[in-house]
Design a protein around this motif. Structure first.
Motif, PDB file in Angstrom:
ATOM      1  N   UNK A  63       7.033  -6.414  -7.523  1.00  0.00           N
ATOM      2  CA  UNK A  63       6.860  -7.441  -6.498  1.00  0.00           C
ATOM      3  C   UNK A  63       8.128  -7.554  -5.646  1.00  0.00           C
ATOM      4  N   UNK A  64       9.299  -7.419  -6.285  1.00  0.00           N
ATOM      5  CA  UNK A  64      10.559  -7.517  -5.539  1.00  0.00           C
ATOM      6  C   UNK A  64      10.668  -6.401  -4.498  1.00  0.00           C
ATOM      7  N   UNK A  65      10.241  -5.183  -4.873  1.00  0.00           N
ATOM      8  CA  UNK A  65      10.267  -4.068  -3.930  1.00  0.00           C
ATOM      9  C   UNK A  65       9.354  -4.328  -2.744  1.00  0.00           C
ATOM     10  N   UNK A  66       8.173  -4.842  -3.032  1.00  0.00           N
ATOM     11  CA  UNK A  66       7.217  -5.124  -1.952  1.00  0.00           C
ATOM     12  C   UNK A  66       7.789  -6.169  -1.004  1.00  0.00           C
ATOM     13  N   UNK A  74       4.593   1.310 -11.238  1.00  0.00           N
ATOM     14  CA  UNK A  74       6.000   1.438 -10.873  1.00  0.00           C
ATOM     15  C   UNK A  74       6.376   0.660  -9.617  1.00  0.00           C
ATOM     16  N   UNK A  75       5.415  -0.037  -9.042  1.00  0.00           N
ATOM     17  CA  UNK A  75       5.687  -0.871  -7.866  1.00  0.00           C
ATOM     18  C   UNK A  75       5.947  -2.294  -8.308  1.00  0.00           C
ATOM     19  N   UNK A 103       4.655 -14.353  -3.513  1.00  0.00           N
ATOM     20  CA  UNK A 103       3.864 -15.009  -4.550  1.00  0.00           C
ATOM     21  C   UNK A 103       2.970 -16.103  -3.965  1.00  0.00           C
ATOM     22  N   UNK A 104       3.405 -16.694  -2.858  1.00  0.00           N
ATOM     23  CA  UNK A 104       2.553 -17.695  -2.195  1.00  0.00           C
ATOM     24  C   UNK A 104       1.332 -17.028  -1.580  1.00  0.00           C
ATOM     25  N   UNK A 105       1.519 -15.841  -1.000  1.00  0.00           N
ATOM     26  CA  UNK A 105       0.407 -15.099  -0.420  1.00  0.00           C
ATOM     27  C   UNK A 105      -0.488 -14.490  -1.488  1.00  0.00           C
ATOM     28  N   UNK A 106       0.089 -14.195  -2.657  1.00  0.00           N
ATOM     29  CA  UNK A 106      -0.658 -13.574  -3.766  1.00  0.00           C
ATOM     30  C   UNK A 106      -0.404 -14.387  -5.028  1.00  0.00           C
ATOM     31  N   UNK A 107      -0.990 -15.570  -5.140  1.00  0.00           N
ATOM     32  CA  UNK A 107      -0.691 -16.453  -6.274  1.00  0.00           C
ATOM     33  C   UNK A 107      -1.090 -15.894  -7.628  1.00  0.00           C
ATOM     34  N   UNK A 108      -1.872 -14.842  -7.650  1.00  0.00           N
ATOM     35  CA  UNK A 108      -2.263 -14.229  -8.914  1.00  0.00           C
ATOM     36  C   UNK A 108      -1.350 -13.101  -9.343  1.00  0.00           C
ATOM     37  N   UNK A 109      -0.190 -12.943  -8.704  1.00  0.00           N
ATOM     38  CA  UNK A 109       0.730 -11.888  -9.088  1.00  0.00           C
ATOM     39  C   UNK A 109       0.300 -10.521  -8.589  1.00  0.00           C
ATOM     40  N   UNK A 110       0.707  -9.483  -9.322  1.00  0.00           N
ATOM     41  CA  UNK A 110       0.479  -8.117  -8.849  1.00  0.00           C
ATOM     42  C   UNK A 110      -1.005  -7.754  -8.736  1.00  0.00           C
ATOM     43  N   UNK A 111      -1.885  -8.177  -9.661  1.00  0.00           N
ATOM     44  CA  UNK A 111      -3.312  -7.892  -9.453  1.00  0.00           C
ATOM     45  C   UNK A 111      -3.841  -8.498  -8.148  1.00  0.00           C
ATOM     46  N   UNK A 112      -3.383  -9.714  -7.833  1.00  0.00           N
ATOM     47  CA  UNK A 112      -3.805 -10.338  -6.575  1.00  0.00           C
ATOM     48  C   UNK A 112      -3.245  -9.576  -5.382  1.00  0.00           C
ATOM     49  N   UNK A 124       0.829  -1.204   0.000  1.00  0.00           N
ATOM     50  CA  UNK A 124       0.000   0.000   0.000  1.00  0.00           C
ATOM     51  C   UNK A 124       0.865   1.257   0.000  1.00  0.00           C
ATOM     52  N   UNK A 125       1.889   1.282   0.836  1.00  0.00           N
ATOM     53  CA  UNK A 125       2.760   2.462   0.903  1.00  0.00           C
ATOM     54  C   UNK A 125       3.464   2.702  -0.429  1.00  0.00           C
ATOM     55  N   UNK A 126       3.930   1.636  -1.063  1.00  0.00           N
ATOM     56  CA  UNK A 126       4.625   1.773  -2.339  1.00  0.00           C
ATOM     57  C   UNK A 126       3.665   2.189  -3.451  1.00  0.00           C
TER      58      UNK A 126
END
Length: 228
Positions: free
Chosen positions: A44-47, A41-42, A59-68, A31-33
């Motif tokens: 997954x590695x940064x998060x 511009x955010x 990715x385990x917590x969000x198996x659908x990638x960035x939209x998830x 959320x902050x990013x």
């Protein structure tokens, strides 16, 4: 065997608590990013780095990638925490359900909606902007469409409650009442009134309660809006 059975609920509870903590850390970092630099511009590695977790954990917590991930951010911001508790089972909703006076019930609903809108506004705005800039991003478009359907479905609860109380104005079916609740509690309305019109949140909450009562109950309270 007996000892294992005694330990299992405790271990399960610890795992659940750990999973909730991890999801909250991920959602907070994302959320902050996203609010600070935008959805596109955010990365997954940064998060993962900001949350202090491995990329694979993300990715385990969000198996659908960035939209998830965006949906996780939205859901946790909406709820205010990472607990796996349905919105309808939360104390503020239960208090509204227990209220038998329809005007007071709608006032309580307006207060809850205002608090949710305050939390969710920056996230929803970022996601809307990203979806507008990237219409080909099917995953993000699906997230936003799903959010709107969830909002509409969630509006059926208060509509059905008023129907059960016999409080809906004559000729107004619960489904149509839910649609009006859905529109009146949109993030866009909240933004326009609190930002463009510079209303305070207290003024918005009072307006929302009056508009809901006027639309659903047919009471005259909706006439007393700001500026009159």
């Amino acid at each position: 065997m007996t000892e294992q059975r005694k330990r299992r609920p405790y271990s399960s509870g610890l795992r659940q608590e750990h999973a909730q903590t991890t999801r909250l850390k991920i959602a907070t970092a994302a959320r902050e990013l996203m609010v600070g630099k935008g959805y596109a511009d955010t990365t997954m590695a940064e998060v993962a780095r900001e949350a202090g977790v491995a990329v694979q954990t993300l990715y385990t917590s969000c198996p659908g990638g960035k939209p998830a991930l965006a949906k996780l951010v939205y859901d946790i911001t909406l709820a205010g925490d990472a607990r796996a508790v349905r919105q309808s089972d939360r104390p503020e909703v239960q208090a509204i359900i227990a209220e038998r006076d329809p005007v007071r019930a709608l006032a309580g609903f307006a207060a809850m909606a205002t608090a949710i809108l305050r939390r969710i506004k920056p996230v929803h705005r970022v996601l809307r902007a990203a979806a507008s800039a990237s219409p080909a991003d099917a995953g993000l478009q699906d997230v936003l469409a799903g959010i709107e359907q969830e909002r509409l479905a969630g509006s059926r609860g208060p509509a059905e409650h008023l129907h059960a109380l016999g409080a809906l104005r004559p000729g107004l079916p619960p489904a149509r009442a839910a649609e009006q609740i859905y529109v009146l509690t949109s993030t866009e309305n909240f933004e326009k009134l609190t930002e463009v019109c510079e209303w305070s949140e207290a003024e918005y909450e009072e307006w929302l309660a009056a508009m809901l009562a006027a639309a659903l109950l047919g009471c005259p309270g909706g006439e007393e809006t700001r500026g009159n």
